[in-house]
Design a protein around this motif. Sequence first.
Motif, PDB file in Angstrom:
ATOM      1  N   HIS A   8       0.838  -1.209   0.000  1.00 24.56           N
ATOM      2  CA  HIS A   8       0.000   0.000   0.000  1.00 24.56           C
ATOM      3  C   HIS A   8       0.871   1.257   0.000  1.00 24.56           C
ATOM      4  O   HIS A   8       0.583   2.230  -0.709  1.00 24.56           O
ATOM      5  CB  HIS A   8      -0.910   0.004   1.227  1.00 24.56           C
ATOM      6  N   ILE A   9       1.914   1.240   0.831  1.00 25.23           N
ATOM      7  CA  ILE A   9       2.797   2.410   0.942  1.00 25.23           C
ATOM      8  C   ILE A   9       3.472   2.715  -0.391  1.00 25.23           C
ATOM      9  O   ILE A   9       3.550   3.881  -0.818  1.00 25.23           O
ATOM     10  CB  ILE A   9       3.870   2.180   2.031  1.00 25.23           C
ATOM     11  N   ARG A  10       3.955   1.675  -1.074  1.00 26.33           N
ATOM     12  CA  ARG A  10       4.610   1.877  -2.368  1.00 26.33           C
ATOM     13  C   ARG A  10       3.647   2.486  -3.376  1.00 26.33           C
ATOM     14  O   ARG A  10       4.035   3.361  -4.162  1.00 26.33           O
ATOM     15  CB  ARG A  10       5.150   0.550  -2.910  1.00 26.33           C
ATOM     16  N   ALA A  11       2.394   2.040  -3.365  1.00 24.89           N
ATOM     17  CA  ALA A  11       1.401   2.593  -4.289  1.00 24.89           C
ATOM     18  C   ALA A  11       1.110   4.057  -3.961  1.00 24.89           C
ATOM     19  O   ALA A  11       0.986   4.888  -4.862  1.00 24.89           O
ATOM     20  CB  ALA A  11       0.117   1.767  -4.217  1.00 24.89           C
ATOM     21  N   MET A  12       1.004   4.374  -2.672  1.00 30.73           N
ATOM     22  CA  MET A  12       0.768   5.768  -2.278  1.00 30.73           C
ATOM     23  C   MET A  12       1.906   6.666  -2.743  1.00 30.73           C
ATOM     24  O   MET A  12       1.685   7.765  -3.274  1.00 30.73           O
ATOM     25  CB  MET A  12       0.623   5.855  -0.755  1.00 30.73           C
ATOM     26  N   VAL A  44      -5.431   0.765  -7.319  1.00 30.87           N
ATOM     27  CA  VAL A  44      -4.006   0.420  -7.239  1.00 30.87           C
ATOM     28  C   VAL A  44      -3.545   0.348  -5.786  1.00 30.87           C
ATOM     29  O   VAL A  44      -2.871  -0.609  -5.380  1.00 30.87           O
ATOM     30  CB  VAL A  44      -3.159   1.442  -8.028  1.00 30.87           C
ATOM     31  N   ILE A  45      -3.917   1.355  -4.986  1.00 33.92           N
ATOM     32  CA  ILE A  45      -3.505   1.356  -3.580  1.00 33.92           C
ATOM     33  C   ILE A  45      -4.106   0.166  -2.844  1.00 33.92           C
ATOM     34  O   ILE A  45      -3.448  -0.472  -2.015  1.00 33.92           O
ATOM     35  CB  ILE A  45      -3.908   2.681  -2.910  1.00 33.92           C
ATOM     36  N   SER A  46      -5.356  -0.171  -3.144  1.00 40.89           N
ATOM     37  CA  SER A  46      -6.033  -1.282  -2.459  1.00 40.89           C
ATOM     38  C   SER A  46      -5.448  -2.631  -2.844  1.00 40.89           C
ATOM     39  O   SER A  46      -5.227  -3.495  -1.984  1.00 40.89           O
ATOM     40  CB  SER A  46      -7.532  -1.259  -2.780  1.00 40.89           C
TER      41      SER A  46
END
Length: 361
Positions: free
Chosen positions: A164-168, A202-204
């Motif tokens: 999640h962090i990488r997507a954010m 993407v984040i999910s």
Amino acid sequence: MELLNIECLGKPLRLEGSLAGWQQLFWDDQLVSQKAASSDSEGLKVHVFQLHQQGKPQPLEVRLETDVRWQPFVLDYRLQVDDNICAEGRRTEKDMERQTPPPQAKATKPGTLGLLSLLFKLFKSAKVIKVVLAGASIAAYSWLFSFQFALALLACLMFHEYGHIRAMKYFGMKTKGIYLIPFMGGLALSDDKINTRWQDVVISLMGPFFGLLLSLAALVVYHLTANPFFAALAGFNALLNLFNLLPVLPLDGGHAIKSISFSQNRIIGLLICCAGLVLGVYLSYRLGLTLLGFLLAIGGLEIIAEWKQRLNSHLIPLDRYGQIVSATWYLVTVIALVGVIWHLAGSGDDMLGLPLQILQS
């Protein structure tokens, strides 16, 4: 949602709008023009208002023309002041993804709720809280399993949240780190808000996708070493990530499926999503995954009940390509996680078959 924010006569000119068709135009945070909601939410809309300048007897006529298309999102605009073009351009979904949400107004005298909110933010931002929650999680999982397995399970949760962090960070969002919550998993936090359904998907999905990669890696190590520890880790990690993909809010799968279904403009799109959920429920029961089928049905009904509220959302919808990619990504991840669980259950070990027994309960 904020569609446009440009300068006009030294002051910010901000356009707010929604998929329902309404638009509101603010100059220096003052409402100067608005359009009511209508069935025709796309196409050309013209805002005209007048501004009085000190020392000039005649007011200035300001005209903002906007031509918006939602799927894929494109906004063409032109700003004129007394028939002189001051600004014109185009905004796309990429621009919306990168825009910074407008700052929230601060209360001059915070009340009790404001003070509690401030204390909660301070509590949440303290690094010691992360350590305390991590320690509590280790104690909780050690009580259920063993200390070594608890550490490995926390590593799985951290890897999931890191997805999640990488997507954010990919979308330029500021992150506040990962918080581990005993018996509930983890939580990746950000101060920034998302602006598009694609960001939400993407984040999910990046969390469960990272979890799938870790389960596959543990499965490979198990077959190379024949150590049942890695097999158990692969199975339970797959089970945790599979539950995260259930279409129930606020789980990751709930966000992904909601963004896909809420991007459908017509009833036929919703019917396709419903057919997919019905097929998922049917296959779950046919394969003996009773619990999975039940939760899929509950999540599907929840999202269908909220479908009419999609036009009030502040998120830019997915285009047709985005819908197909998101649905395919979701389904492949679910099938792969179920495959890991099913593969380990066939080993004959009761411990390795426990994740499948949970799904069959």
